[in-house]
Design an enzyme around this catalytic site. Structure first.
Site, PDB file in Angstrom:
ATOM      1  N   LYS A  88       1.595  21.386  36.644  1.00 22.63           N
ATOM      2  CA  LYS A  88       0.706  22.290  36.853  1.00 22.63           C
ATOM      3  C   LYS A  88       1.248  23.737  36.259  1.00 22.63           C
ATOM      4  O   LYS A  88       2.379  24.254  36.640  1.00 22.63           O
ATOM      5  CB  LYS A  88       0.536  22.577  38.459  1.00 22.63           C
ATOM      6  CG  LYS A  88      -0.823  22.972  38.718  1.00 22.63           C
ATOM      7  CD  LYS A  88      -0.811  23.033  40.277  1.00 22.63           C
ATOM      8  CE  LYS A  88      -2.195  23.140  40.661  1.00 22.63           C
ATOM      9  NZ  LYS A  88      -2.509  23.479  42.128  1.00 22.63           N
TER      10      LYS A  88
HETATM   11  O1  G3P Z   1      -5.929  23.927  44.846  1.00 23.14           O
HETATM   12  C1  G3P Z   1      -5.981  25.428  44.969  1.00 23.14           C
HETATM   13  C2  G3P Z   1      -5.984  25.720  46.393  1.00 23.14           C
HETATM   14  O2  G3P Z   1      -4.558  25.298  46.933  1.00 23.14           O
HETATM   15  C3  G3P Z   1      -6.088  27.100  46.797  1.00 23.14           C
HETATM   16  O3  G3P Z   1      -6.855  27.071  47.856  1.00 23.14           O
HETATM   17  O4  G3P Z   1      -7.821  27.972  49.821  1.00 23.14           O
HETATM   18  O5  G3P Z   1      -5.602  28.997  49.071  1.00 23.14           O
HETATM   19  O6  G3P Z   1      -7.894  29.445  47.650  1.00 23.14           O
HETATM   20  P1  G3P Z   1      -7.142  28.482  48.471  1.00 23.14           P
END
Ligand code: G3P
Length: 219
Positions: A88
């Protein structure tokens, strides 16, 4: 559409695997830190545990380096951990350059922190395996994360790009349904959003009635 779980928590990965619908796992440095995993040795050992659990499914492991040379070195080490590993890489200049390198060397990549169609085009040109637009974080600033998925899906289909759209930063079961309608190839979700898809009050009422009628004559 593939289903990935967005966590580094082994119990949650097991639970999603147990449902029989899981195709892979995505992690990021924040999710690893949330599990209290620190130090390269421990972090790499944890990725190996995740890879073992998902039985051939893709596991995104994020580089920490932000310079070209560092991303390449780290990406190779991550990729060597297991066949399942998808490196990633953040959507930055050196990241795009590194994705091109990994593409040329047969290493799968997930281009992360994507927030615009322009970034999506660059990642596809570099040959990224997956593209991660963060729909929840787009919604957080009152833009429309699902519209972004639609826009990218339309461009990718028109241009014949092979990069798979991996809708990330999913916050609810509704996001999953909307991402599917918008043309996402993959969704990566917290366990709660996956399990939330199960719920419908008419299912509960209907099942209770079926069982009640059965038991009237069979008890
Ligand atoms: O896959 C990306 C994710 O982990 C981010 O999620 O909820 O932190 O915006 P969030």
């Amino acid at each position: 559409m593939k289903f990935f779980i967005d966590t580094a928590n082994l119990d949650q990965i097991r639970e999603a695997m147990d449902l029989g619908i899981l195709d892979g796992v995505t992690t990021n440095p924040s999710l690893m830190a949330k599990e209290g995993i620190s130090g390269t040795k421990n972090i790499y050992a944890h990725y190996k545990k995740i890879c073992k659990l998902v039985d051939g499914g893709d596991v995104s492991a994020e580089v920490i380096a932000t310079d070209y040379k560092g991303i390449i070195e780290e990406g190779k080490k991550l990729s060597d951990l297991s066949e399942n590993i998808v490196v990633k890489v953040p959507m930055i200049k050196d990241g795009v350059k590194a994705i091109s390198y990994f593409t040329d060397h047969g290493i799968s990549t997930n281009c992360t922190l994507v927030f615009s169609a322009g970034q999506a085009i660059l990642a596809a040109k570099a040959g990224a395996t997956y593209l991660s637009p963060f729909i929840g974080r787009v919604d957080d600033i009152t833009w429309d994360g699902i519209k972004l998925i639609e826009e990218i899906a339309s461009i990718y289909s028109m241009q014949g790009y092979m990069t798979e759209i991996l809708a990330a930063s999913i916050r609810s079961p509704l996001h999953i349904v909307q991402a599917a309608k918008a043309g996402a190839d993959v969704v990566t979700c917290p366990l709660s959003s996956i399990m939330g898809l199960l719920n419908h009050p008419l299912t509960d009422i209907g099942l209770a009635k079926f069982l009640e009628d059965h038991h009237k004559l069979n008890s």
